[in-house]
Scaffold this motif. Structure first.
Motif, PDB file in Angstrom:
ATOM      1  N   GLU A  16       0.942  -1.151  -0.246  1.00  0.00           N
ATOM      2  CA  GLU A  16       0.094  -0.042   0.114  1.00  0.00           C
ATOM      3  C   GLU A  16       0.801   1.259   0.181  1.00  0.00           C
ATOM      4  OE1 GLU A  16      -0.649  -1.067   4.631  1.00  0.00           O
ATOM      5  OE2 GLU A  16      -2.234  -1.079   3.366  1.00  0.00           O
ATOM      6  N   PRO A  17       0.514   2.500  -0.659  1.00  0.00           N
ATOM      7  CA  PRO A  17       1.275   3.525  -0.656  1.00  0.00           C
ATOM      8  C   PRO A  17       1.704   3.934   1.047  1.00  0.00           C
ATOM      9  CG  PRO A  17      -0.921   4.031  -1.290  1.00  0.00           C
ATOM     10  CD  PRO A  17      -1.129   2.646  -1.275  1.00  0.00           C
ATOM     11  N   HIS A  18       2.942   4.464   1.330  1.00  0.00           N
ATOM     12  CA  HIS A  18       3.237   4.586   2.354  1.00  0.00           C
ATOM     13  C   HIS A  18       3.402   6.267   2.706  1.00  0.00           C
ATOM     14  CE1 HIS A  18       6.824   3.850   5.799  1.00  0.00           C
ATOM     15  NE2 HIS A  18       5.634   4.611   6.233  1.00  0.00           N
ATOM     16  N   VAL A  19       2.870   6.784   3.639  1.00  0.00           N
ATOM     17  CA  VAL A  19       2.853   8.137   3.926  1.00  0.00           C
ATOM     18  C   VAL A  19       3.576   8.491   5.074  1.00  0.00           C
ATOM     19  CG1 VAL A  19       1.247   9.968   4.054  1.00  0.00           C
ATOM     20  CG2 VAL A  19       0.714   8.479   2.272  1.00  0.00           C
ATOM     21  N   LEU A  20       4.651   9.586   5.076  1.00  0.00           N
ATOM     22  CA  LEU A  20       5.106   9.872   6.318  1.00  0.00           C
ATOM     23  C   LEU A  20       4.102  11.262   6.680  1.00  0.00           C
ATOM     24  CD1 LEU A  20       6.978  10.028   8.670  1.00  0.00           C
ATOM     25  CD2 LEU A  20       8.601  11.388   7.006  1.00  0.00           C
ATOM     26  N   ALA A  21       3.410  11.233   7.967  1.00  0.00           N
ATOM     27  CA  ALA A  21       2.524  12.315   8.137  1.00  0.00           C
ATOM     28  C   ALA A  21       3.214  13.024   9.545  1.00  0.00           C
ATOM     29  CB  ALA A  21       1.098  11.877   8.693  1.00  0.00           C
ATOM     30  N   VAL A  22       3.555  14.269   9.135  1.00  0.00           N
ATOM     31  CA  VAL A  22       4.213  15.083  10.242  1.00  0.00           C
ATOM     32  C   VAL A  22       3.233  16.131  10.934  1.00  0.00           C
ATOM     33  CG1 VAL A  22       6.508  16.248  10.904  1.00  0.00           C
ATOM     34  CG2 VAL A  22       6.184  14.752   8.969  1.00  0.00           C
ATOM     35  N   ASP A  23       3.080  16.320  12.078  1.00  0.00           N
ATOM     36  CA  ASP A  23       2.181  17.126  12.814  1.00  0.00           C
ATOM     37  C   ASP A  23       2.490  17.165  14.549  1.00  0.00           C
ATOM     38  OD1 ASP A  23       0.230  18.828  13.740  1.00  0.00           O
ATOM     39  OD2 ASP A  23      -1.040  18.347  11.849  1.00  0.00           O
ATOM     40  N   ASN A  38      -7.795   4.560   6.515  1.00  0.00           N
ATOM     41  CA  ASN A  38      -8.997   4.007   6.035  1.00  0.00           C
ATOM     42  C   ASN A  38      -8.900   4.080   4.357  1.00  0.00           C
ATOM     43  OD1 ASN A  38     -10.284   3.990   8.733  1.00  0.00           O
ATOM     44  ND2 ASN A  38     -11.248   6.101   8.260  1.00  0.00           N
ATOM     45  N   SER A  39      -8.011   4.665   3.998  1.00  0.00           N
ATOM     46  CA  SER A  39      -7.841   4.718   2.487  1.00  0.00           C
ATOM     47  C   SER A  39      -6.813   3.850   1.963  1.00  0.00           C
ATOM     48  CB  SER A  39      -7.533   6.061   1.973  1.00  0.00           C
ATOM     49  OG  SER A  39      -8.662   6.909   1.964  1.00  0.00           O
ATOM     50  N   SER A  40      -6.270   2.815   2.881  1.00  0.00           N
ATOM     51  CA  SER A  40      -5.420   1.614   2.518  1.00  0.00           C
ATOM     52  C   SER A  40      -3.866   2.278   2.433  1.00  0.00           C
ATOM     53  CB  SER A  40      -5.758   0.949   1.190  1.00  0.00           C
ATOM     54  OG  SER A  40      -7.213   0.444   1.501  1.00  0.00           O
ATOM     55  N   CYS A  41      -3.652   3.225   3.108  1.00  0.00           N
ATOM     56  CA  CYS A  41      -2.230   3.542   3.198  1.00  0.00           C
ATOM     57  C   CYS A  41      -1.708   3.022   4.424  1.00  0.00           C
ATOM     58  CB  CYS A  41      -2.366   5.148   3.232  1.00  0.00           C
ATOM     59  SG  CYS A  41      -2.638   5.823   1.663  1.00  0.00           S
ATOM     60  N   LYS A  42      -0.327   2.822   4.157  1.00  0.00           N
ATOM     61  CA  LYS A  42       0.613   2.542   5.564  1.00  0.00           C
ATOM     62  C   LYS A  42       1.181   3.972   5.897  1.00  0.00           C
ATOM     63  CE  LYS A  42       4.870   0.633   6.803  1.00  0.00           C
ATOM     64  NZ  LYS A  42       6.145  -0.206   6.476  1.00  0.00           N
ATOM     65  N   VAL A  43       0.884   4.094   7.229  1.00  0.00           N
ATOM     66  CA  VAL A  43       1.125   5.531   7.810  1.00  0.00           C
ATOM     67  C   VAL A  43       2.222   5.286   8.691  1.00  0.00           C
ATOM     68  CG1 VAL A  43       0.289   7.451   8.851  1.00  0.00           C
ATOM     69  CG2 VAL A  43      -1.201   6.205   7.450  1.00  0.00           C
ATOM     70  N   THR A  44       3.412   6.382   8.789  1.00  0.00           N
ATOM     71  CA  THR A  44       4.255   6.459   9.727  1.00  0.00           C
ATOM     72  C   THR A  44       4.070   7.843  10.186  1.00  0.00           C
ATOM     73  OG1 THR A  44       6.149   4.888   8.844  1.00  0.00           O
ATOM     74  CG2 THR A  44       6.768   6.763  10.116  1.00  0.00           C
ATOM     75  N   THR A  45       4.059   8.416  11.520  1.00  0.00           N
ATOM     76  CA  THR A  45       3.864   9.373  11.793  1.00  0.00           C
ATOM     77  C   THR A  45       5.020  10.127  12.632  1.00  0.00           C
ATOM     78  OG1 THR A  45       3.233   8.723  14.227  1.00  0.00           O
ATOM     79  CG2 THR A  45       1.121   9.108  12.203  1.00  0.00           C
ATOM     80  N   ALA A  46       5.155  11.400  12.798  1.00  0.00           N
ATOM     81  CA  ALA A  46       6.412  12.019  13.318  1.00  0.00           C
ATOM     82  C   ALA A  46       5.695  13.358  14.059  1.00  0.00           C
ATOM     83  CB  ALA A  46       7.327  12.402  12.525  1.00  0.00           C
ATOM     84  N   GLU A  47       6.107  13.708  15.123  1.00  0.00           N
ATOM     85  CA  GLU A  47       5.561  14.746  15.756  1.00  0.00           C
ATOM     86  C   GLU A  47       6.350  16.153  15.379  1.00  0.00           C
ATOM     87  OE1 GLU A  47       8.286  12.839  18.776  1.00  0.00           O
ATOM     88  OE2 GLU A  47       6.959  12.212  17.400  1.00  0.00           O
ATOM     89  N   ASN A  48       7.367  16.028  14.774  1.00  0.00           N
ATOM     90  CA  ASN A  48       8.076  17.234  14.571  1.00  0.00           C
ATOM     91  C   ASN A  48       8.898  17.109  13.023  1.00  0.00           C
ATOM     92  OD1 ASN A  48      10.715  16.474  15.479  1.00  0.00           O
ATOM     93  ND2 ASN A  48       9.869  16.874  17.507  1.00  0.00           N
ATOM     94  N   GLY A  49       9.438  17.940  12.737  1.00  0.00           N
ATOM     95  CA  GLY A  49      10.169  18.241  11.484  1.00  0.00           C
ATOM     96  C   GLY A  49      11.443  17.454  11.803  1.00  0.00           C
ATOM     97  N   ASN A  50      12.163  17.385  12.849  1.00  0.00           N
ATOM     98  CA  ASN A  50      13.128  16.859  13.189  1.00  0.00           C
ATOM     99  C   ASN A  50      13.257  15.347  13.100  1.00  0.00           C
ATOM    100  OD1 ASN A  50      14.963  18.867  13.360  1.00  0.00           O
ATOM    101  ND2 ASN A  50      14.601  19.542  15.422  1.00  0.00           N
ATOM    102  N   ARG A  51      12.086  14.778  13.956  1.00  0.00           N
ATOM    103  CA  ARG A  51      11.811  13.239  13.907  1.00  0.00           C
ATOM    104  C   ARG A  51      11.643  12.933  12.635  1.00  0.00           C
ATOM    105  NH1 ARG A  51      12.198  10.422  18.785  1.00  0.00           N
ATOM    106  NH2 ARG A  51      11.873  12.151  20.391  1.00  0.00           N
ATOM    107  N   ALA A  52      10.808  13.676  11.748  1.00  0.00           N
ATOM    108  CA  ALA A  52      10.543  13.060  10.340  1.00  0.00           C
ATOM    109  C   ALA A  52      12.021  13.140   9.568  1.00  0.00           C
ATOM    110  CB  ALA A  52       9.861  14.119   9.528  1.00  0.00           C
ATOM    111  N   LEU A  53      12.606  13.937   9.791  1.00  0.00           N
ATOM    112  CA  LEU A  53      14.136  14.003   9.127  1.00  0.00           C
ATOM    113  C   LEU A  53      14.969  12.797   9.546  1.00  0.00           C
ATOM    114  CD1 LEU A  53      15.104  17.693   9.064  1.00  0.00           C
ATOM    115  CD2 LEU A  53      14.372  16.389   7.235  1.00  0.00           C
ATOM    116  N   GLU A  54      14.896  12.548  10.962  1.00  0.00           N
ATOM    117  CA  GLU A  54      15.625  11.246  11.448  1.00  0.00           C
ATOM    118  C   GLU A  54      14.912  10.204  10.681  1.00  0.00           C
ATOM    119  OE1 GLU A  54      15.137  11.092  15.704  1.00  0.00           O
ATOM    120  OE2 GLU A  54      16.078  13.085  15.979  1.00  0.00           O
TER     121      GLU A  54
END
Length: 151
Positions: A16-23, A38-54
């Motif tokens: 499934e498409p993998h989305v990185l969600a940052v908020d 719900n739309s069949s996406c794999k989701v990885t979340t990050a609570e800030n920009g630095n975590r996303a970059l890591e």
């Protein structure tokens, strides 16, 4: 209307498409995660920009290789207004990376400021701007975009 975008998604991606969600806002992050799942996406979340970059291998320890991660992330969706590093700064860092610059980035914000929106899209390379809170119809639009990018 939804038929063209929801059918065949598994044919476009191995799984499934993998989305990185940052908020930074937990409620908004959970909402985005739920809508994407719900739309069949794999989701990885990050609570800030630095975590996303890591996660992407662009953190302070740049010795991390991106080989495994990049192929798995099909889209990055980030809030604009976050402490420490804004979504705009995150977008710039992603677009500066030779390995990640092709990954689509979507900026979301609760503020509808037309001049800022055009700056994201035209100057810095964001693929889309979405107004928060996100709705299921927004996620369908994202999936349609993803399918066009990968075809």
């Amino acid at each position: 209307m939804d038929g063209g975008c929801s059918n065949g998604i598994t044919a476009e991606f191995r799984d499934e498409p993998h989305v990185l969600a940052v908020d930074d806002n937990l409620i908004d992050r959970k909402l985005v995660e739920k809508l994407l799942k719900n739309s069949s996406c794999k989701v990885t979340t990050a609570e800030n920009g630095n975590r996303a970059l890591e996660y992407l291998g662009l953190g302070s320890d740049r010795r991390n290789t991106l080989d495994g991660t990049v192929s798995k992330v099909n889209l990055i969706i980030t809030d604009y207004c976050m402490p420490g590093m804004t979504g705009y700064e995150l977008l710039k860092k992603i677009k500066e990376s030779s390995v990640l610059r092709e990954v689509p980035v979507v900026i979301m914000s609760s503020e509808n400021v037309p001049t800022r929106i055009s700056a994201y899209k035209l100057q810095e390379g964001a693929q889309m701007f979405m107004l928060k809170p996100l709705k299921q119809s927004d996620v369908k639009q994202l999936k349609c975009y993803l399918m066009k990018c990968r075809s």
